[in-house]
Write an enzyme that holds these catalytic residues in place. Structure first.
Site, mmCIF file in Angstrom:
data_model
loop_
_atom_site.group_PDB
_atom_site.id
_atom_site.type_symbol
_atom_site.label_atom_id
_atom_site.label_comp_id
_atom_site.label_asym_id
_atom_site.label_seq_id
_atom_site.Cartn_x
_atom_site.Cartn_y
_atom_site.Cartn_z
ATOM 1 N N THR A 29 -4.772 11.013 -0.078
ATOM 2 C CA THR A 29 -6.071 11.113 0.580
ATOM 3 C C THR A 29 -6.013 12.139 1.715
ATOM 4 O O THR A 29 -4.943 12.500 2.198
ATOM 5 C CB THR A 29 -6.516 9.768 1.194
ATOM 6 O OG1 THR A 29 -5.638 9.403 2.255
ATOM 7 C CG2 THR A 29 -6.574 8.674 0.150
ATOM 8 N N HIS A 70 0.779 -1.226 0.000
ATOM 9 C CA HIS A 70 0.000 0.000 0.000
ATOM 10 C C HIS A 70 0.820 1.290 0.000
ATOM 11 O O HIS A 70 0.266 2.381 -0.061
ATOM 12 C CB HIS A 70 -0.886 -0.031 1.256
ATOM 13 C CG HIS A 70 -2.047 0.887 1.225
ATOM 14 N ND1 HIS A 70 -2.425 1.597 0.121
ATOM 15 C CD2 HIS A 70 -2.922 1.225 2.184
ATOM 16 C CE1 HIS A 70 -3.489 2.318 0.405
ATOM 17 N NE2 HIS A 70 -3.808 2.116 1.650
ATOM 18 N N TYR A 85 -12.784 7.077 11.156
ATOM 19 C CA TYR A 85 -11.928 7.555 10.064
ATOM 20 C C TYR A 85 -12.472 7.063 8.731
ATOM 21 O O TYR A 85 -12.888 5.911 8.605
ATOM 22 C CB TYR A 85 -10.507 7.030 10.275
ATOM 23 C CG TYR A 85 -9.572 7.249 9.110
ATOM 24 C CD1 TYR A 85 -8.794 8.397 9.021
ATOM 25 C CD2 TYR A 85 -9.462 6.312 8.093
ATOM 26 C CE1 TYR A 85 -7.933 8.603 7.949
ATOM 27 C CE2 TYR A 85 -8.611 6.503 7.018
ATOM 28 C CZ TYR A 85 -7.846 7.653 6.955
ATOM 29 O OH TYR A 85 -7.002 7.852 5.892
#
Length: 796
Positions: A497, A353, A484
């Site tokens: 993001t 990621h 979140y």
């Protein structure tokens, strides 16, 4: 170079014709003009740094619903002190620092991932579970895997030739930088944090089967495919047959992929062990794996239900037989992009990621699924459209000499397993089994209604589902907790993001009203207010006007300043309070151009400040805002959620970011909602059941209010409410063409809210690694044409 702005980025994309922008909507274009993929990169606006006082207001507003009056008063005092002391100075230094960067948060972002020392499995890597192939005859392992490989290679080709149309949001092109980081990339552990290594010319894939490693070339030097789907199927069948020759108990003892689940420093030392013996081919084998386009994992098991399927895609299964681990957890390599295919053809994606977010991998997964359908359609009708602007020459009609120096026959990697590696692998597996057993997974495939009902009732689908999470949690535990959700900021250059904080005064009022003895009209009214507030915050975050990333950058800058003062500039830190030369940073983070892709040397991306020491904390008092309990409270994410998906996916998910919390991936479709929840055995099924009960109850309340509403509502058709019936096909809506385009890039109502996944809880971890070492020898591209034992196709 033209000024960076959204309009200039849009103009750069629209300079290309319709055939380049939407190849699927046109006939095959044999004269495709390359360059559209990254055409807008130089025109995209930079990620803006929010106003400091505005960030403080948003921060306090996010904290308020989570705190008592006394706790909030303490946080207000800390914020006021920060504004009057170190805050403005750090803000000025952040602005100065950002002048030499593509993005003010990018380096800190990479550091937060690459200095993460715990295992990446269950902690960092998310997963996608693809829908089954729509042609049932193709849902067997080898056929499905070969089909996905060919589609993936077509995607790689489109990226490398810059023919992949850019992601857009209502005509606005988004940053495409992450696509250049998706293939041929590996997370490389070192003693001082991880590095991202990449072979931009990679042309082979690695196949894992029963814990054994195989590889073969699939592209030529021009990134054209050199194998047909039938060729790939033959190779995969040969690999499956060969892997079955080794008993599973024996194969498990040499399943080196388990080492990629270790603590990163331990894994780094084990990589050193792999390459220390002269004459050993372990270094060559390791390079084959690191430099592969991606990993294809062929599992020998068939999970029996959806939660097990999700677990298999996220962390593999743990199954002990005769004291030996024979689960699929041994058939993974978590430092790379992985395509996973089960025995029955069920398929998913697990991805490293650091360099890519969920929105990027979602596009990859969606195009894979779409291409498999279109290729099947072309077997029926040769005039069926293609997803790609241009295609590779038919490999079956090419002169084999034109392929160049390639190896299309599968080779098996043979590792030299010394006593040290054998012991390390054994203990790595037991730790992995512990980690898997500490987590549980539950899914909800809610088919009673979906996006159509939510929007027709006047709600943002993403906000509607977020309220369900809060209401279900409150019903179970009686309190609001830090929540979140990520919002994509890819309208900006190198945007990733921003964090949405869904718990607001409005959501708190609604949740408490929902669980109280109150009239349905009041509950629905407060739900609308809560959803409107959520949508408003989401739109702000999509424009990079949140508080999380800004505050995190300020905290990192403060820490770098402390470390630089301690080192007295010996590590090259600038007077602006940050380390690592600007020129080096710019070199390693530029977007790809027509003439080149990323360099394989990404070592500077993992550079981080020196560790904190007690004496520094005495000399440099931690800014009040970061010492306040509110900072810890909001960053201890109990409900870590992400909305990422479309009809090509069955589920999407990730592990919890806190031992006390849940990791919740969800997909909102026209007539259904798919949710995958994970926790460390915290009543996950009960929580998911609570979400389902809420969905049914809130629909009942909405209908009650609508029936009591205006005459126009009473006279309207109720056909749209009948969404729960089993049916095939998709809902046809008004202006469907426009809606379909919107949905392919994310629903407009939530401004891409939820695309991507970022571990918010991880942001609190201090950056403790020293400067990364120079490029490791195993990161370099080396000659490997005859590495491993060549398999004989005639034997099978």
């Amino acid at each position: 170079m033209a000024e960076r702005s959204m309009q200039n980025a849009k103009d750069a994309t629209q300079a290309f014709g319709t055939k380049q922008q939407e190849p699927l909507a046109t006939s095959k274009d044999d004269h495709s003009k390359p360059g559209i993929t990254f055409a807008a990169q130089d025109s995209l606006p930079k990620l803006p740094i929010p106003d400091l006082e505005a960030t403080m207001k948003r921060y306090l507003a996010s904290l308020d619903p989570l705190q008592t009056a006394r706790e909030h008063a303490d946080s207000e005092r800390a914020v006021n002190e920060f504004l009057q002391t170190t805050g403005p100075d750090l803000q000025a230094k952040l602005k100065a620092y950002s002048q030499g960067q593509g993005s003010y948060i990018e380096q800190f972002w990479y550091d937060s991932y690459l200095n993460y020392d715990n295992p990446v499995v269950l902690n960092l890597n998310p997963f996608f579970l693809l829908e089954d192939d729509p042609t049932p005859a193709r849902n067997n392992q080898v056929t499905r895997a070969a089909s996905l490989v060919i589609s993936a290679l077509s995607f790689v080709r489109a990226v490398r030739k810059e023919e992949l149309p850019p992601d857009t949001l209502r005509g606005q092109p988004l940053c495409m930088y992450q696509y250049s980081r998706l293939f041929g990339t590996a997370r490389i552990p070192t003693e001082n944090g991880c590095q991202i290594g990449q072979d931009p010319g990679s042309k082979h894939v690695v196949v894992l089967c029963r814990g054994q490693f195989y590889w073969f070339d699939v592209l030529d030097d021009n990134s054209d495919l050199i194998m047909t789907e039938r060729d790939v199927s033959l190779n995969l069948q040969v690999i499956v047959n060969d892997a079955e020759q080794t008993p599973i108990y024996e194969a498990a003892k040499g399943a080196l992929g388990v080492l990629s689940t270790e603590n990163r420093k331990i894994w780094s030392s084990l990589r050193d062990v792999l390459g220390k013996d002269e004459g050993s081919n372990n270094s060559d084998c390791l390079n084959i794996v690191d430099s592969a386009l991606f990993i294809l994992c062929l599992d020998y098991t068939e999970p029996i239900n959806t939660p097990q399927l999700c677990e298999n895609m996220l962390c593999g299964t743990s199954e002990i037989q005769k004291g030996v681990q024979v689960g699929t957890c041994t058939n993974r390599w978590y430092d790379k992009l992985q395509i996973i295919v089960c025995k029955n053809g069920s398929a998913g994606i697990n991805f490293e990621h650091t360099g890519v977010d969920g929105h990027t991998v979602l596009r990859f997964a969606s195009d894979l699924y779409t291409d498999t359908i279109l290729r099947f359609a072309r077997t029926i009708n040769g005039q069926a459209p293609s997803l790609w602007a241009s295609s590779s020459p038919d490999p079956s009609k090419r002169d084999p000499k034109s392929f160049g120096d390639v190896n299309t026959t599968p080779h098996k990697l043979e590792w030299d397993m010394g006593p040290e590696l054998t012991t390390a692998l054994r203990f790595a597996e037991t730790r992995l089994a512990d980690l898997i057993q500490q987590n549980e997974f539950q899914t909800l495939e809610f088919a009673a209604y979906g996006k159509t009902f939510m929007t027709s009732s006047g709600f943002s689908p993403d906000a509607f589902v977020q309220m369900a999470f809060q209401a279900a949690y409150y019903g179970l535990y009686g309190r609001m907790e830090s929540t979140y959700e990520p919002a994509a900021t890819k309208i900006y250059y190198h945007g990733r993001t921003e964090a949405i904080r869904p718990v607001t005064h409005e959501s708190t009022d609604f949740v408490r009203c929902f669980w109280g003895e109150n009239p349905p009209a009041k509950k629905v009214e407060l739900l609308k207010k809560a959803c409107e507030k959520h949508t408003s915050i989401t739109k702000e975050c999509a424009k990079a006007q949140g508080h999380d990333r800004h505050l995190y950058a300020l905290s990192c800058l403060w820490q770098r300043q402390v470390d630089a003062d301690n080192d007295n500039g010996s590590d090259g830190a600038s007077t602006n309070g940050y380390s690592s030369p600007t020129s080096e940073r710019e070199t390693t983070t530029d977007s790809p151009k027509r003439s080149s892709m990323l360099s394989s040397d990404e070592s500077s991306l993992s550079r981080s400040p020196a560790p904190r020491q007690q004496q520094h904390q005495q000399q440099h008092a931690l800014p009040a805002i970061f010492a306040d309990a509110g900072w810890d409270r909001i960053n201890n994410t109990i409900l870590s959620t992400s909305n990422c998906g479309n009809p090509s996916l069955r589920h999407f998910g990730f592990g919890p970011t806190s031992g006390e919390g849940f990791g919740i991936g969800y997909i909102i479709k026209d007539g259904s909602v798919s949710i995958c929840a994970a926790s460390k055995h915290r009543q996950t099924k009960r929580f998911v059941d609570g979400i389902e009960s809420y969905f049914l109850e809130i629909r009942k309340l909405i209908r009650m209010v609508q029936r009591r509403g205006t005459g126009g509502e009473k006279g309207s058709s109720r056909a749209r409410e009948a969404e729960g019936m089993n049916r095939r096909g998709r809902v046809i809506e008004a202006q469907e063409g426009a809606k379909a385009e919107e949905e392919s890039q994310g629903a407009s109502d939530d401004e891409l809210g939820g695309y991507g996944f970022f571990d918010a809880g991880m942001l609190l971890q201090a950056l403790k690694a020293k400067e990364a070492h120079d490029e490791r020898q195993s990161d370099k591209v080396v000659q490997r044409r005859e590495v491993g034992k060549k398999l004989r196709l005639m034997e099978y």
